[in-house]
Design a protein around this motif. Structure first.
Motif, PDB file in Angstrom:
ATOM      1  N   ALA A 121       0.834  -1.200   0.000  1.00 21.39           N
ATOM      2  CA  ALA A 121       0.000   0.000   0.000  1.00 21.39           C
ATOM      3  C   ALA A 121       0.866   1.246   0.000  1.00 21.39           C
ATOM      4  O   ALA A 121       1.730   1.407   0.865  1.00 21.39           O
ATOM      5  CB  ALA A 121      -0.935  -0.006   1.207  1.00 21.39           C
ATOM      6  N   PHE A 122       0.618   2.119  -0.963  1.00 17.97           N
ATOM      7  CA  PHE A 122       1.338   3.387  -1.059  1.00 17.97           C
ATOM      8  C   PHE A 122       0.396   4.437  -1.632  1.00 17.97           C
ATOM      9  O   PHE A 122      -0.606   4.124  -2.272  1.00 17.97           O
ATOM     10  CB  PHE A 122       2.552   3.261  -1.982  1.00 17.97           C
ATOM     11  N   PHE A 123       0.746   5.702  -1.407  1.00 23.73           N
ATOM     12  CA  PHE A 123       0.031   6.780  -2.078  1.00 23.73           C
ATOM     13  C   PHE A 123       0.292   6.696  -3.578  1.00 23.73           C
ATOM     14  O   PHE A 123       1.400   6.414  -4.021  1.00 23.73           O
ATOM     15  CB  PHE A 123       0.512   8.144  -1.570  1.00 23.73           C
ATOM     16  N   GLU A 124      -0.754   6.950  -4.344  1.00 23.64           N
ATOM     17  CA  GLU A 124      -0.580   7.122  -5.771  1.00 23.64           C
ATOM     18  C   GLU A 124      -1.576   8.157  -6.265  1.00 23.64           C
ATOM     19  O   GLU A 124      -2.536   8.501  -5.570  1.00 23.64           O
ATOM     20  CB  GLU A 124      -0.723   5.801  -6.541  1.00 23.64           C
ATOM     21  N   GLN A 133      -4.037  12.647  -4.168  1.00 16.88           N
ATOM     22  CA  GLN A 133      -3.419  11.332  -4.062  1.00 16.88           C
ATOM     23  C   GLN A 133      -4.125  10.556  -2.953  1.00 16.88           C
ATOM     24  O   GLN A 133      -4.732  11.147  -2.057  1.00 16.88           O
ATOM     25  CB  GLN A 133      -1.921  11.456  -3.735  1.00 16.88           C
ATOM     26  N   ALA A 134      -4.043   9.249  -3.021  1.00 21.17           N
ATOM     27  CA  ALA A 134      -4.645   8.391  -1.999  1.00 21.17           C
ATOM     28  C   ALA A 134      -3.880   7.083  -1.944  1.00 21.17           C
ATOM     29  O   ALA A 134      -3.223   6.688  -2.918  1.00 21.17           O
ATOM     30  CB  ALA A 134      -6.124   8.126  -2.298  1.00 21.17           C
ATOM     31  N   SER A 186      -7.587   8.197   3.251  1.00 17.86           N
ATOM     32  CA  SER A 186      -6.233   8.684   2.974  1.00 17.86           C
ATOM     33  C   SER A 186      -6.213   9.810   1.955  1.00 17.86           C
ATOM     34  O   SER A 186      -5.155  10.422   1.749  1.00 17.86           O
ATOM     35  CB  SER A 186      -5.366   7.531   2.459  1.00 17.86           C
ATOM     36  N   LEU A 187      -7.324  10.096   1.315  1.00 15.15           N
ATOM     37  CA  LEU A 187      -7.344  11.062   0.213  1.00 15.15           C
ATOM     38  C   LEU A 187      -6.747  12.393   0.669  1.00 15.15           C
ATOM     39  O   LEU A 187      -7.200  12.991   1.642  1.00 15.15           O
ATOM     40  CB  LEU A 187      -8.777  11.273  -0.285  1.00 15.15           C
ATOM     41  N   SER A 188      -5.729  12.844  -0.048  1.00 18.21           N
ATOM     42  CA  SER A 188      -4.972  14.029   0.351  1.00 18.21           C
ATOM     43  C   SER A 188      -4.677  14.886  -0.869  1.00 18.21           C
ATOM     44  O   SER A 188      -4.370  14.371  -1.953  1.00 18.21           O
ATOM     45  CB  SER A 188      -3.644  13.628   1.013  1.00 18.21           C
ATOM     46  N   PRO A 202       3.386   4.991   3.841  1.00 17.39           N
ATOM     47  CA  PRO A 202       2.239   5.724   4.376  1.00 17.39           C
ATOM     48  C   PRO A 202       1.866   5.368   5.815  1.00 17.39           C
ATOM     49  O   PRO A 202       0.742   5.633   6.237  1.00 17.39           O
ATOM     50  CB  PRO A 202       1.116   5.318   3.413  1.00 17.39           C
ATOM     51  N   GLU A 203       2.775   4.794   6.590  1.00 20.94           N
ATOM     52  CA  GLU A 203       2.429   4.380   7.949  1.00 20.94           C
ATOM     53  C   GLU A 203       1.947   5.544   8.819  1.00 20.94           C
ATOM     54  O   GLU A 203       0.951   5.432   9.530  1.00 20.94           O
ATOM     55  CB  GLU A 203       3.620   3.687   8.630  1.00 20.94           C
ATOM     56  N   GLU A 204       2.656   6.675   8.768  1.00 24.84           N
ATOM     57  CA  GLU A 204       2.245   7.819   9.584  1.00 24.84           C
ATOM     58  C   GLU A 204       0.878   8.337   9.150  1.00 24.84           C
ATOM     59  O   GLU A 204       0.034   8.676   9.990  1.00 24.84           O
ATOM     60  CB  GLU A 204       3.281   8.931   9.497  1.00 24.84           C
TER      61      GLU A 204
END
Length: 214
Positions: A121-124, A133-134, A186-188, A202-204
């Motif tokens: 799992a990572f932001f993309e 990004q999410a 997570s949407l940022s 993306p742990e934090e």
């Protein structure tokens, strides 16, 4: 999958897109072409027109900039995508994400299947969803099958970040965008990413925004 159409209108559509020089306009989320799927490429564009279209996809991807672009993202419902990733990232990012350089390549009629059960799992982000990004959990390793732009068979295993890229672009060809698979908590915005979540993993963000990682 899209309903097969007379090939002539697709060729005409591509010719119209290529009538102007420079990058092609990228279709944004909300346009039905991103949701209707694509039809299998089977000679709808003659070799010369296909080569011109592929080059236009390459130019558009570089200009955006991005590491992949699918035909429906420029309004063409054909099962074609391009990828390329120079991977200019720090070593800690490269190691955490498995991000290694990928040369330019064309994916024609691609499909993928997972290899094993591991997920990462990572932001993309996505060129068709600009500014956001999410986190998306995807298969850590996939087997991609299809063809290249010359009709030669492709059967290759991708791992790490390259596996993420080919999944993202192949999903576009099935009418799926990354937000369909994302952890929406997570949407940022890109601004939030730069200020808060510019980390190799993306742990934090998961702790602070309240979502689970695989």
């Amino acid at each position: 999958m899209a309903t097969p159409r007379d090939p002539a209108p697709l060729a005409d559509l591509v010719e119209e897109l290529l009538a102007t020089d420079g990058p092609l306009p990228i279709v944004a989320a909300g346009d039905p072409v991103l949701r209707k799927g694509t039809e299998r490429f089977d000679g709808q564009l003659d070799p010369a027109l296909l080569a011109r279209f592929v080059e236009a996809l390459r130019v558009t991807m570089h200009a955006a900039p991005g590491v992949g672009l699918a035909a429906p993202q420029v309004g063409v419902p054909l099962r074609i995508a391009v990828i390329e990733d120079p991977a200019p990232v720090p070593d800690e990012v490269r190691i955490a994400r498995g991000r290694v350089p990928q040369p330019f390549r064309v994916l024609v009629n691609p499909s993928y299947e997972p290899v094993g059960t591991a997920r990462a799992a990572f932001f993309e982000g996505c060129l068709s969803v600009p500014g956001w990004q999410a986190v998306v959990a995807r298969h850590a390793e996939v087997r991609l099958t299809g063809e290249d732009e010359h009709g030669r068979a492709v059967d290759e295993v991708f791992t790490g970040w390259p596996a993420r890229i080919v999944q993202h672009e192949t999903d576009h060809l099935d009418g799926t965008i990354y937000l369909d698979r994302a952890e929406l908590r997570s949407l940022s915005s890109n601004e939030a990413m730069a200020e808060r979540w510019a980390r190799p993993t993306p742990e934090e963000a998961a702790r602070e925004l309240g979502f689970q990682l695989p």
